[in-house]
Write a protein that holds these residues in place. Structure first.
Motif, mmCIF file in Angstrom:
data_model
loop_
_atom_site.group_PDB
_atom_site.id
_atom_site.type_symbol
_atom_site.label_atom_id
_atom_site.label_comp_id
_atom_site.label_asym_id
_atom_site.label_seq_id
_atom_site.Cartn_x
_atom_site.Cartn_y
_atom_site.Cartn_z
ATOM 1 N N SER A 43 -8.670 -28.922 7.527
ATOM 2 C CA SER A 43 -9.284 -28.595 8.808
ATOM 3 C C SER A 43 -8.248 -27.905 9.696
ATOM 4 N N GLN A 44 -8.704 -27.243 10.744
ATOM 5 C CA GLN A 44 -7.772 -26.577 11.651
ATOM 6 C C GLN A 44 -6.843 -27.591 12.308
ATOM 7 N N GLU A 45 -7.370 -28.759 12.609
ATOM 8 C CA GLU A 45 -6.530 -29.798 13.210
ATOM 9 C C GLU A 45 -5.426 -30.230 12.245
ATOM 10 N N GLU A 46 -5.775 -30.386 10.972
ATOM 11 C CA GLU A 46 -4.772 -30.757 9.970
ATOM 12 C C GLU A 46 -3.714 -29.667 9.819
ATOM 13 N N VAL A 47 -4.152 -28.417 9.834
ATOM 14 C CA VAL A 47 -3.213 -27.300 9.701
ATOM 15 C C VAL A 47 -2.259 -27.277 10.895
ATOM 16 N N ARG A 48 -2.804 -27.444 12.089
ATOM 17 C CA ARG A 48 -1.954 -27.433 13.286
ATOM 18 C C ARG A 48 -0.941 -28.576 13.249
ATOM 19 N N GLN A 49 -1.396 -29.754 12.807
ATOM 20 C CA GLN A 49 -0.497 -30.899 12.763
ATOM 21 C C GLN A 49 0.599 -30.687 11.722
#
Length: 368
Positions: free
Chosen positions: A124-130
């Motif tokens: 997910s985009q959140e996982e990528v950002r983290q």
């Protein structure tokens, strides 16, 4: 592949083609563009393992006898999930080796450790950002899936009077490229390639026993699978052989001396002089081909393509006077035309790929 010709093969043929022309081989390193392109501000990358936790490396073969036992004694086919940790490490090492990014970080522990069965799931985009924040990188390259198809055969080689044991491992890696700014992967690449082992014996049993052990084979196959996507992601340095005409006139011979001294601009001046000062088609062909190589050395592929086209036109006039059907040409009748045509094809392919990447980069920068 049996009908394809490499530049090296045809060039060797040229070298053996009579003593009426002098040819010199040079080595050229050039950057083979990747299918993807990245803006210059993306300098740090992380390679992550986004597969399910445990690979199923148990081979369950499906064995069957060949109809012609004199040729193929046995064939066994098995399927398995490859070791993503090994593959991810190999991918990171190969990308780092190309020196395209300033920094390559490896995170080979499985991100989906709670998966009970093997599955493919994008980040997910959140996982990528983290992940990008935790690892201090600009983009993420994730190994999403890795599967193998293993074919093991034992054959009798009648011409050698022995048996061959062979393993052909077909690898299927899936890789996605993520940017923190995008909600979906920038690209997902599903590939396949093969790696092959063989050994020999005086009996089928001995030939089968000589082949690489299953554990080592699976490890080497995973390492190989990790390197397969690299050429699609980053540019790869390649080494090629080119051939220069060095005889026929004083300027051509003097230019060859400049090439050996790595004084390409001086050599170009003499080749251009040789081209402009003669009406002889063969001499023009030789000078034009050398000028094409000069521009390739200068990374001016469009000009190299133009001069290679000119060389091909002169070769056509000298070697195809009696043959108007280019499809029936063989290397005996037209060695120069044949070699120049293959060289021109390679230049066109590289030039087209470069143009495609420039357009892709332009669109990418507009969206970034």
């Amino acid at each position: 592949m049996a009908k394809s010709y490499s530049l090296a093969f045809v060039s060797l043929f040229l070298l053996l083609f009579g003593s009426c022309q002098s040819i010199e081989q040079i080595s050229i390193d050039y950057l083979q563009p990747a299918d993807l392109s990245f803006p210059p501000q993306l300098r740090k990358v992380a390679i992550v393992n986004n597969t399910s936790n445990a690979p199923d490396d148990k081979l369950t073969p499906q064995t069957k006898k060949s109809k012609d036992n004199r040729v193929e004694i046995s064939r066994a086919i098995a399927y398995a999930n490859g070791d993503p940790k090994v593959a991810a490490e190999a991918m990171a090492e190969e990308i780092a080796h190309q020196n395209y990014f300033d920094e390559v970080v490896i995170c080979d522990s499985a991100l989906r450790t709670n998966d009970k069965i093997s599955r493919e799931s994008t980040l997910s985009q959140e996982e990528v950002r983290q992940l990008a924040s935790d690892l201090g990188v600009d983009l993420i390259i994730a190994l999403e899936n890795l599967q193998f198809k293993i074919t093991k055969t034992v054959r009798y080689l009648e011409e050698f009077g022995c048996y061959q044991g062979a393993i052909d491992a077909k690898v299927y890696p899936t890789v996605s490229v993520y940017l923190p700014e995008r909600s979906k992967p920038m690209a997902t690449i599903r590939l396949n390639d093969s790696i092959f082992w063989e050994d020999f014996g005086i009996s089928p049993t001995e030939a089968a026993a000589q082949i690489i052990p299953t554990k080592d084979m699976l490890k080497e196959a995973a390492e190989f699978a990790g390197t397969v996507p690299v050429k699609y992601i980053v540019p790869i340095w390649k080494n090629g052989k080119r051939y220069l005409y060095t005889g026929g006139s004083v300027p051509m011979r003097d230019a060859a001396i400049y090439v050996r001294e790595n004084s390409w601009d001086e050599a170009y001046g003499l080749w251009n002089q040789a081209y402009q000062s003669t009406k002889n088609e063969k001499k023009k062909m030789r000078a034009a081909l050398n000028i094409a190589v000069y521009y390739e050395m200068k990374d001016s592929l469009a000009k190299a393509e133009k001069w290679a086209t000119t060389a091909q036109q002169h070769a056509r006039k000298t070697e195809l006077k009696k043959n108007t059907d280019n499809n029936k040409i063989n290397t005996d009748e037209a060695p120069n035309y044949f070699y120049i045509s293959l060289y021109l094809t390679e230049l066109k392919e590289r030039n087209a790929q470069l143009s495609k990447l420039k357009l892709q980069m332009s669109r990418f920068n507009d969206d970034f």
